[in-house]
Design an enzyme around this catalytic site. Sequence first.
Site, PDB file in Angstrom:
ATOM      1  N   CYS A 102      69.790   7.539 -13.355  1.00 38.46           N
ATOM      2  CA  CYS A 102      69.309   6.583 -14.367  1.00 38.46           C
ATOM      3  C   CYS A 102      70.145   5.306 -14.372  1.00 38.46           C
ATOM      4  O   CYS A 102      69.915   4.426 -15.204  1.00 38.46           O
ATOM      5  CB  CYS A 102      69.289   7.216 -15.746  1.00 38.46           C
ATOM      6  SG  CYS A 102      70.926   7.579 -16.407  1.00 38.46           S
TER       7      CYS A 102
ATOM      8  N   ASP B  99      28.615 -30.350 -37.102  1.00 35.88           N
ATOM      9  CA  ASP B  99      29.098 -31.734 -37.063  1.00 35.88           C
ATOM     10  C   ASP B  99      29.850 -32.048 -38.350  1.00 35.88           C
ATOM     11  O   ASP B  99      29.701 -31.351 -39.363  1.00 35.88           O
ATOM     12  CB  ASP B  99      27.907 -32.693 -36.923  1.00 35.88           C
ATOM     13  CG  ASP B  99      27.283 -32.611 -35.532  1.00 35.88           C
ATOM     14  OD1 ASP B  99      28.000 -32.222 -34.592  1.00 35.88           O
ATOM     15  OD2 ASP B  99      26.085 -32.915 -35.406  1.00 35.88           O
TER      16      ASP B  99
HETATM   17 ZN    ZN Z   1      71.206   9.681 -15.885  1.00 38.93          ZN
END
Ligand code: ZN
Length: 556
Positions: free
Chosen positions: A115, A352
Site C-alpha cells: 500500500c 422577450d
Molecule cells: Zn500496506
Amino acid sequence: MATVGGDGDNANMETNQPNVETFFELEESQAVIRELKCCGCCSRCILRLIGVKRQSSYIDPLEVLSQLLKSKENGSSPSQEAEDGSAEPDGEPNASSHQPAGGLPSVTSGVCSVCLGILQGPCEKSHVLDLAEQVREADFGFENFTMSMVLPLQLLIREHCIFLHLKSMFSELYQKSSHGMIATIKEVYKWVCGPVMGDALDVSFYFKSPMEIMVTFTHQETEEELNKLLRRSKDNQPQRKRAKFFNAAANAPGRPVVISTIKDLPNSLFKELFSCPPSIPRSPCTTEVACWYSAVFVAGRYNKYSRKLSQTPWLIDGERKTESSIQEIVCDPLKELFKASEFRFSASGREDVDVRTLGNGRPFVVEILNSRRPIPSQAELTALQKRINKSTPDVRIRDLQCIGREDTNKLKDGEEIKTKSYSALVWSSPEQTAESLAFLSDQKDLVLHQKTPIRVLHRRALATRERIVHSMSATVKDAHHFRLFLKTQAGTYIKEFIHGDFGRTKPSLGSLLKCEVDILELDVESVDLDWPPSLSEPEDSDEDNSEQAKEVDRET
Ligand code: ZN
C-alpha cells in the site's frame, strides 16, 4: 472461507480465539501471514490479503494479527511452522529484521510494499487529526461528509505483484482468490479514518454525502513503475493499436488503462518487469486534502410581470439594457444562501423582454457550484422563495426545490414536446367584430412556415421552420383592438405569426384576416411542462403577490 474462533461478535480474549473471518483455515492463514510479513506488508494489507472484510478488524490490526498467530486450532499447536522458521513456540514471531522488539507482532518498521504506507501512518489518529484541522481551516459548513481518495496507480501493479507471489507460494489457497475479493485500500482507509475524521470535526461520516473530503496520495519514488508498465505494454501492442493506446496512456493514464494493461500482459512478462513480491519502498506517500460540495440543483417556476425585464442580464457593448433580470433576482439570493461561488441558470425557453409570463410560470433550474454549506431544508428554500417574491413586484417564483442531477433532463426533454399558450393584444385596420373573428376558432393545427425572423437574424441561421398553431380564439376589446389567444408548438415565433414579418411567416394572422394587424402586447399564458412537481404553498394566501397575481389575471 472459514471463521476462526467463537461465534459471538467479540473476540474471546481469554482463549485467544479471534473472531475473524478469513479466506482460509487458521493454519493456512498463519502461514500466509508469516510470508506476507517477510514481504514487508503492513498489518492492514496482511488482513486484506487473507480475506478479512470486517471493518472493525482494521481498527487495531496488530491485535487481530496477534490473535490469529497465537490461536491454535482445536487446541493443537500449529502443525507446521513457517518455512522461514520465523514463528516462536508460543506463536509469536521472533525478532527478525522486519519486526521491532516488543510483545506485539509488529509487522514491519518500513514502508509497506503493497500500500506504499497508505494504511500505516496516514491511518494513525494524529495524521487524521492533522487533515481534520486542514478541513476546518477551509471553512466549509457541513453536517455530514464522505471521503474520497486519489491513489497512485502503481498500487495496482504492486497488488498484482503480491498476488502473483502468493499464487506461486500458496497455489492452492490463492487459486480462486483475486483482487476483486479482498477489501480495497480505499475501503480500509475510509473504515479506519472516516469515523476518526467525523469525531474530530464533530459531524457524521457517511459513505455517501454531497460534501466530499478528498485525500490525494502521491508516491514519486515508485512512479517510474507505471511508466515501465505502459512503455512495455505499448511495445507489446499490435502496430495498428499502438498509436491509439499511446494516446490513451500518454500523460495521464487512467485506472482502466492500467488495469487492462496488467491484465493483457502475460505473467511471465510481468515478472520480468517487476519483482514479485514488490520491492520495499524507502519513503511513504505524501498526502494532500481538499474538500468540496458536489453541485446542487434547484428547480422552480417563475412568473414575469414586467415588460422591461430580461431573463438573463442584457448587455450590449458592456452597457446594461435592463435594470435587472430574472436570473439575478432568482440566483443572487440562492448563491448567497448556498455560499456558492458560481451558478448556472437555465429555463424551459425564454420570453422577450417585453413579454410577460403568466399562469403557472416557466420552469427553470439553477445549478449551484462550489457551495460551502449543507443542502438547505425545504423550509429554508420556501422561506427564500418568500423573500425573493417580496423583493420585487416583477417576478414571482414557486415550487422552489432541490432536485437530483438526473431530473435536470426533464427541463431539456420538455423543450421538445411542450406546447405554450399565449395571449396577444392586437391592433387591426379595418376594425374587426366578434363575427369577423369567429372563424379563427375553427383553425386547428394550422401549419406555419416561418423564415428566421429579421429581428433574430443577427444571431440565428437563416432557415425556414415548420411550426404548428394548435388552436386560436379572439375576443374583441374595442373597434380596433382584440385579444388573441393561441396554443402553439414550442418554438413558434408569435409576433411574426401575427404581423407576418414582411411575408416571411406564412400564413400570418394578417393574411388570414386579410387586413393590417400589429401586435401591441404579448403574454405567455402557460408553459405546458408539468415539472418541477408542484408544492403546496399555503403561505401564498397571505402574500402581497397574490394581489399582483390577480391583477395580471386580467380579462379584457
Ligand atoms: Zn500496506
